[in-house]
Design an enzyme around this catalytic site. Structure first.
Site, PDB file in Angstrom:
ATOM      1  N   SER A 128       0.807  -1.225   0.000  1.00 33.51           N
ATOM      2  CA  SER A 128       0.000   0.000   0.000  1.00 33.51           C
ATOM      3  C   SER A 128       0.838   1.271   0.000  1.00 33.51           C
ATOM      4  O   SER A 128       0.328   2.354  -0.287  1.00 33.51           O
ATOM      5  CB  SER A 128      -0.956   0.014   1.203  1.00 33.51           C
TER       6      SER A 128
ATOM      7  N   ASP B 290      -3.987   6.013  11.767  1.00 30.44           N
ATOM      8  CA  ASP B 290      -3.100   5.523  10.710  1.00 30.44           C
ATOM      9  C   ASP B 290      -1.819   6.358  10.666  1.00 30.44           C
ATOM     10  O   ASP B 290      -1.795   7.462  10.133  1.00 30.44           O
ATOM     11  CB  ASP B 290      -3.821   5.582   9.356  1.00 30.44           C
TER      12      ASP B 290
ATOM     13  N   HIS C  21       0.547   5.169   6.563  1.00 28.44           N
ATOM     14  CA  HIS C  21       0.401   5.736   5.230  1.00 28.44           C
ATOM     15  C   HIS C  21       0.541   7.256   5.296  1.00 28.44           C
ATOM     16  O   HIS C  21       0.789   7.828   6.353  1.00 28.44           O
ATOM     17  CB  HIS C  21      -0.949   5.328   4.636  1.00 28.44           C
TER      18      HIS C  21
END
Length: 357
Positions: free
Chosen positions: A114, A335, A338
């Site tokens: 990702s 998160d 990312h």
């Protein structure tokens, strides 16, 4: 006379030492193969730049909810206003039209997890903002996705494979097979390959992507994750050496993207990325580089194929402010793995652009 000879010898020795150290420095810093005219793009600091960001998230059709921080309520915008300034040279400003003209009729592929998705969407948005009237096609699938800039015949693909090596279904379940890379057949025929892998090697419990590891003849329930990464990366390196002609295909490795879950790494033990508004100042990160960086560097040094390492780790470690944290449409919780778009991955792509110049 003897004193003069000794002095000349010492000066010559010092000159050779400096020359050697500089060469070693550039090699370790991630420019694998050739030295870039004495310029290390990856050592520098973050500065405020009013001309940033390079695009508006609301006008880019390629951004996933998990990276679209402004859409999902992030109230501050200061994190959008930083640009990377190398100490020893200037980073050229990204020109999407120039990029498309240079790669007209070519195929580019990101291969990885990702974080590759993060960088792929960033590059697509940067180009889209530069050529606003260009016709595009956009295909999203689980394994292979693509954005094509039709007027230029440039296709930018993403192949999702978090370990680079294969996960094979066997009777016992999902087996992470450290010496198998059958999926590599899908990577052939591209003009540029940008690889990435690390984050999923550390996952455990329900987020772990496999049930067993096959290490040669041995089937094991677990092993040291750095050792497994090293073996898997060596399989990838052998695949590249056997299957990629570097005179026809440019090969990059995206580098190790850091996380910011543990504030003790930057001397704020009670903090995470949540609520962080500014980068760290200067060019050092208190915790130092993560262990997989050494493994990656050593594997790249052992290869016959020239692979350019986009050495993004340190400059990304400094950006504790640039994660989605709670402003991620697809991720519950915090998160800190990312990155928001626009944001840090745009700098990764500027570094890619500079390496291609």
């Amino acid at each position: 006379m003897g004193f003069r000879v000794i002095t000349l010898f010492l000066l010559f020795s010092l000159f050779c030492y400096v020359l050697f150290c500089e060469a070693e420095f550039h090699n370790v810093s991630g420019i694998s193969g050739k030295k870039q005219s004495g310029c290390n793009l990856f050592i520098g600091n973050w500065v405020v730049d009013s001309s940033y960001p390079l695009y508006d998230s609301s006008t880019c059709p390629f951004i996933d909810p998990e990276f679209n921080c402004q859409k999902y309520g992030r109230p501050d915008k200061q994190y959008l206003k930083f640009s990377w300034k190398p100490d020893s040279c200037s980073l050229p400003r990204f020109d999407g039209e120039d990029f498309l003209n240079k790669w007209k009729g070519k195929k580019i592929m990101f291969v990885g997890d990702s974080l590759s998705l993060n960088m792929w969407e960033s590059l697509s948005c940067m180009i889209h903002a530069s050529v606003k009237n260009a016709k595009t096609s956009f295909v999203r699938r689980e394994a292979l996705s693509s954005v094509t800039f039709q007027d230029y015949g440039v296709t930018i693909q993403l192949y999702r494979t978090p370990y680079l090596v294969d996960i094979i279904r066997e009777n016992v379940g999902r087996v992470l097979t450290l010496d198998s890379i059958v999926a590599g057949d899908s990577w052939k025929g591209n003009d540029m390959l940008i690889f990435n892998s690390w984050h999923w090697w550390t996952h455990k419990g329900k987020s772990q992507g496999w049930d067993y590891i096959r290490d040669g003849p041995n089937l094991v329930t677990n092993m040291d994750r750095l050792e497994a990464y090293h073996k898997g990366l060596n399989t990838w390196a052998r695949w590249v050496d056997l299957n990629v002609d570097s005179s026809k295909t440019k090969v990059f490795f995206q580098g190790i993207s850091p996380t910011h879950y543990m504030g003790k790494e930057w001397n704020q033990p009670k903090k995470t990325c949540s609520g962080q508004l500014e980068p760290l100042t200067g060019s050092t990160y208190p915790a130092g580089l993560p262990p997989p960086c050494n493994i990656l560097n050593n594997v790249l040094k052992s290869m016959q194929t020239q692979v350019y390492l986009l050495d993004i780790t340190l400059l990304s470690q400094l950006r504790k402010d640039a994660h989605p944290s709670s402003y991620s449409g697809d991720h519950a919780g915090n998160d800190c793995s990312h990155w928001c778009l626009p944001g840090l991955p745009d700098t990764w792509n500027q570094l890619l652009y500079a390496a291609l110049s």
